[in-house]
Every structure is written in C-alpha cells, then in structure tokens.
Design a protein around this motif. Structure first.
Motif, mmCIF file in Angstrom:
data_model
loop_
_atom_site.group_PDB
_atom_site.id
_atom_site.type_symbol
_atom_site.label_atom_id
_atom_site.label_comp_id
_atom_site.label_asym_id
_atom_site.label_seq_id
_atom_site.Cartn_x
_atom_site.Cartn_y
_atom_site.Cartn_z
ATOM 1 N N ARG A 1 -15.520 -3.011 -3.138
ATOM 2 C CA ARG A 1 -15.052 -2.747 -1.560
ATOM 3 C C ARG A 1 -16.167 -2.898 -0.704
ATOM 4 O O ARG A 1 -17.360 -2.055 -1.125
ATOM 5 N N GLY B 1 -5.193 -4.098 4.150
ATOM 6 C CA GLY B 1 -4.108 -4.213 5.060
ATOM 7 C C GLY B 1 -4.442 -4.264 6.195
ATOM 8 O O GLY B 1 -5.557 -4.923 6.775
ATOM 9 N N GLY B 2 -3.940 -3.402 7.355
ATOM 10 C CA GLY B 2 -4.148 -3.555 8.575
ATOM 11 C C GLY B 2 -3.359 -4.290 9.583
ATOM 12 O O GLY B 2 -3.717 -4.285 10.852
ATOM 13 N N PHE B 3 -2.537 -4.879 9.090
ATOM 14 C CA PHE B 3 -1.530 -5.744 9.945
ATOM 15 C C PHE B 3 -0.741 -5.026 10.882
ATOM 16 O O PHE B 3 -0.122 -3.951 10.563
ATOM 17 N N ALA C 1 0.820 -1.154 0.014
ATOM 18 C CA ALA C 1 -0.019 -0.065 -0.129
ATOM 19 C C ALA C 1 1.045 1.108 0.159
ATOM 20 O O ALA C 1 1.519 1.682 1.182
ATOM 21 N N GLU D 1 -2.673 -6.163 1.061
ATOM 22 C CA GLU D 1 -2.396 -4.997 0.657
ATOM 23 C C GLU D 1 -1.926 -4.299 2.054
ATOM 24 O O GLU D 1 -2.278 -3.301 2.404
ATOM 25 N N PRO D 2 -0.513 -5.172 2.582
ATOM 26 C CA PRO D 2 -0.362 -4.290 4.058
ATOM 27 C C PRO D 2 0.536 -3.086 3.385
ATOM 28 O O PRO D 2 1.201 -2.898 2.463
ATOM 29 N N GLY D 3 0.501 -1.962 4.527
ATOM 30 C CA GLY D 3 1.554 -1.015 4.619
ATOM 31 C C GLY D 3 2.413 -1.006 5.665
ATOM 32 O O GLY D 3 3.499 -1.240 5.582
ATOM 33 N N ARG D 4 1.882 -0.565 6.753
ATOM 34 C CA ARG D 4 2.474 -0.464 8.156
ATOM 35 C C ARG D 4 3.208 -1.646 8.434
ATOM 36 O O ARG D 4 4.533 -1.465 8.748
ATOM 37 N N TYR E 1 3.292 5.953 7.702
ATOM 38 C CA TYR E 1 2.700 7.251 8.369
ATOM 39 C C TYR E 1 3.419 8.255 9.088
ATOM 40 O O TYR E 1 2.903 8.674 9.888
ATOM 41 N N SER F 1 -6.638 0.001 10.258
ATOM 42 C CA SER F 1 -5.078 0.104 10.187
ATOM 43 C C SER F 1 -4.910 -0.305 11.641
ATOM 44 O O SER F 1 -5.313 -0.076 12.711
ATOM 45 N N GLN F 2 -3.790 -1.145 11.946
ATOM 46 C CA GLN F 2 -3.341 -1.386 13.303
ATOM 47 C C GLN F 2 -4.288 -2.159 13.828
ATOM 48 O O GLN F 2 -4.533 -2.155 15.244
ATOM 49 N N HIS G 1 -11.114 -3.708 3.943
ATOM 50 C CA HIS G 1 -10.073 -3.290 4.813
ATOM 51 C C HIS G 1 -10.577 -3.248 6.359
ATOM 52 O O HIS G 1 -11.731 -2.646 6.694
ATOM 53 N N ASP H 1 -0.498 -1.432 -4.328
ATOM 54 C CA ASP H 1 -1.708 -0.858 -4.236
ATOM 55 C C ASP H 1 -1.716 0.708 -4.175
ATOM 56 O O ASP H 1 -0.995 1.331 -3.388
ATOM 57 N N LYS I 1 0.593 4.435 -0.157
ATOM 58 C CA LYS I 1 0.510 5.877 0.603
ATOM 59 C C LYS I 1 0.966 5.834 2.203
ATOM 60 O O LYS I 1 1.504 6.558 2.503
ATOM 61 N N CYS I 2 1.300 4.626 2.426
ATOM 62 C CA CYS I 2 1.786 4.287 3.921
ATOM 63 C C CYS I 2 3.436 5.069 3.876
ATOM 64 O O CYS I 2 3.876 5.704 4.876
#
Ligand code: PLP
Length: 409
Positions: free
Chosen positions: A157, A235-237, A64, A273-276, A373, A202-203, A199, A86, A66-67
């Motif tokens: 979505r 994402g959100g992991f 992802a 779609e992981p970011g963090r 972020y 996040s976190q 989704h 993503d 944007k992260c």
C-alpha cells in the motif's frame, strides 16, 4: 465493571417482512407508521450500480465490504456481477466466505491481527494480503507459512500526498514511495502475485487524482526494479449528493485506463475496490420528526446512528417529506437543521435540509444516498439503536451516475 456490562452492543437492524421486496417506501410508512428509523434497501439499484461498474472498469472489481456489510447488500452486489471482496477484518472475511464459498476474498488492511491472518489463510482460502511495512511482511510470511508456490499474493500500500477527497485515506496507512519500492523488492521472492495499491481518498471528485497516483505508482515500480502483477487503484469513486454532481464514472475509468497504459507494465492487470459508488444510492433511511423548534427539527436518528456523515463531515443528503394522511404538505420549502435523538449537542446535522415549510411533529422524512457509510456506523449511544430494515422497489432518490455516458464519448 457492572457499568461496563450495562452498555449494550448495538442492536442489529431488525428485518421486517423477511425477504419480501415491498412496492414503495410511502406505502410502507402509511401502514407501519414507524417510530424507529427505517432503513430502506433497494437491491435492484445496488445490483445495477455494481453491474455498471463491472462493465465499465477496465479490470477486476472488488467490493469494499466495510462500506455496507449487510447480507442483503452483499447479495445485491454479487447479483450485479462482483465476485471479489475487499475485507479488512476477520469478521468481514468470515461473513463473505459464509455467504459466497466461491468468492475471491482479499485482506486489504495493512495492519492485521496475527490470528486474523491465520484464519483467513488457513480456514477461508484468502490468498491476498496488503502490507505497508517490513514488520507486516514478516508477520504475513510467518502466519501463512506460505511458500511462493502456495499462491500467496502480497500487495504493497502506497501513501499518496493529501488530495481533495472528502475523506483522506493516506493519513493512517501507506508507505512512502521509497519505502514502497523497498517493500516491493522484499516481497517479490515470496509472492506468487505482487501488487501495488493506493486509495485516493473517499468521495474523490477529480478523475485526475487516479492519473497522478498511477504516475507515482509507476515511479515506485521503476525504482523497485521488479515485475508487478496487479495495480489496485482502490476505492474513492464519488456519488451525487445535493449540490454535488460528480463526473460520470466513465470519466474516471478513462483516466485510469490511460494512466495504467502509460506505465507499460507487461502482464499486469488493474483492480479497483469501490464501496460508496456501488451501494450509496441503494439505501435510504426514514426518520420521524419528534419535535420542531423554529427551523430546527428533532428526529429519531442522528450522528450516533446512521447519519454520522451529516454531522462533523458536513454531508447533506437528499430529503423528502412523507405525510401519509392529513393536510397535504406545503408547496413552499424552507431550509432546516436536524437534531438527532441523543443528548449530545454534537448530535446536530447542519444541512440545510430543504423540506416543505410546514413540516411538523409526526411527519416522516426519507434521507437518500445512505446505502454507504450509514447503517454500518450506528452505535448504541444513549440507547437509540433500534432500527428496522426493509427492502423496497422504489427508484433511488438520486439516480447513480451512468458509467456509459463518457465511455461512449
Ligand atoms: C474504505 C476503503 C475502500 C472503499 O472506499 P470508497 O470511498 O467507499 O469507495 C476501498 N479500499 C480501502 C483500502 C478502503 O479503506
């Protein structure tokens, strides 16, 4: 008008030492004595986190963007084996395509500008688009002009009930289960690839959130009565922060795999779609203390800079004092509140941040877990937007959770 024009765009992070990877943050601070925030990237940490995710997740991994869209971060994620991205804007799509001609790019914003769809489809080879309304479906059909044989991918979505994540991501986007089922039916005839995505926020610390979301996705697909090719679990992991020790990634992957298998969807595959989780540990920020008032420290970055999540969202970050010369820091610690450099009272980070009790003006503080972020949320507010970027070989301040741990269990 003239007032508007004097408001500068945020200054890009200025690279020091080009692409050299320096031995350590401490060595750098000793030499540079930076008076501006210094962003320290650990490309090896990011590549390792990406590789761990790719190896453990039972499907395709999309980063992802944007992260953290910093090119050095994208390169590290790619090095770790992530070949799909993503993206949510025309600029993100163009950036990723310029860096990786071979990458898979997926346009995962449910409400897109028409021109962004045209450019993504026509110039950048993007084939997958997300939607959460009939209007967006019509927009994508018109602007791509695609027939199903052109390889158009359509992803619906689904909104989820508000959960326990630190950042809810269903308040703004997503169709209700009934609407999502109708959209799957409507999209199927023009889709070479049909997906359902969500989704959990996040976190998200609870692996069962994905299990529940997958069960809801299964109901939507049964209601739709059409074949679905991809389930994208978003994402959100989570990652560790002081006082927060999430379960290992393997616990999340196990719930996702079990939840997906329970749906018994022939031919369907999983995406995430992981970011963090890929980049948080690989970035830190070194700030300098410019003043102390009791247990309050005035530092040179804050909530309008890279420390946004330490403000209203109330995140704490791991911290350590750096004092290259003079008296060694006290061995007893105390809790401190941080103030950022702007004149806004909201530029306050409650922490508490635990530091040697004698921290004082001129000292530096490294804050960890800021690869996600952090830099991407900087603004030019009040003129405090100059910062530097360096790459270092240090270990991360908090080690990323090992994916293998519970996979082996
Ligand atoms: C923000 C976002 C992500 C990444 O979320 P993380 O919590 O950083 O993993 C993935 N997908 C979508 C659609 C997002 O908006």
């Amino acid at each position: 008008m003239s007032l508007l024009r004097t408001r500068a765009a945020v200054t890009p992070l200025r690279r020091r030492f080009d692409d050299a990877v320096l031995p350590s943050v401490d060595a750098l601070v000793a030499v540079e004595r930076p008076e501006e925030p210094m962003h320290c990237l650990r490309p090896a940490t990011i590549a390792a986190a990406a590789a761990g995710f790719v190896a453990g997740f039972p499907g395709e991994t999309l980063y992802a963007v944007k992260c953290n869209p910093e090119p050095a971060v994208l390169r590290a994620v790619w090095e770790g084996g992530v070949q799909h991205f993503d993206c949510a804007s025309a600029a993100e799509v163009a950036l990723v395509r310029a860096m990786f001609p071979e990458a898979g790019i997926h346009f995962m914003h449910p409400v897109k500008a028409r021109g962004a769809i045209r450019a993504a489809w026509g110039e950048h080879g993007v084939r997958d688009f997300v939607l959460d309304s009939a209007e967006e479906l019509a927009k994508i059909r018109t602007e791509t002009g695609a027939a199903a044989t052109d390889g158009l991918g359509l992803f619906v979505r689904l909104a989820l009930p508000k959960g326990t994540a630190m950042h809810d991501l269903s308040g703004k986007f997503g169709a209700t289960p009934e609407a999502a089922a109708a959209l799957l039916r409507a999209a199927r005839p023009s889709a070479a690839r049909l997906g359902l995505c969500f989704h959990v926020g996040s976190q998200m610390l609870d692996p069962l959130a994905w299990r529940q979301a997958l069960a809801l996705a299964g109901e939507v697909i049964r209601e739709a009565g059409v074949a679905v090719d991809v389930i994208d679990v978003g994402g959100g992991f989570p990652v560790a922060y002081p006082g927060i020790e999430p379960p290992p990634l393997g616990a999340f992957f196990a719930e996702i795999e079990a939840g997906f298998e329970a749906l018994a969807l022939p031919g369907a595959v999983l995406w995430a779609e992981p970011g963090r989780a890929l980049v948080a540990a690989g970035g830190s920020v070194v700030v300098q203390v410019q003043g102390r008032r009791g247990q309050e420290l005035f530092v040179n970055d804050g909530v309008y800079g890279a420390l946004s999540d330490a403000g209203a969202p109330g995140f704490t970050f791991p911290v350590r004092l750096i004092r290259p010369e003079g008296k060694p820091p006290a061995t007893t610690e105390a809790g401190f509140v941080l103030f950022g450099p702007t004149c806004d009272s909201a530029d306050r980070m409650a922490g508490p941040f635990w530091l040697p009790e004698d921290v004082s003006e001129g000292d530096w503080i490294e804050l960890g877990q800021l690869g996600a972020y952090g830099a991407c949320l900087r603004t030019a507010f009040n003129g405090f937007d100059r910062a530097r970027l360096v790459e270092v070989r240090d270990r991360p301040m908090l080690e990323p959770a090992a994916a293998e741990v519970s996979l082996a269990a």
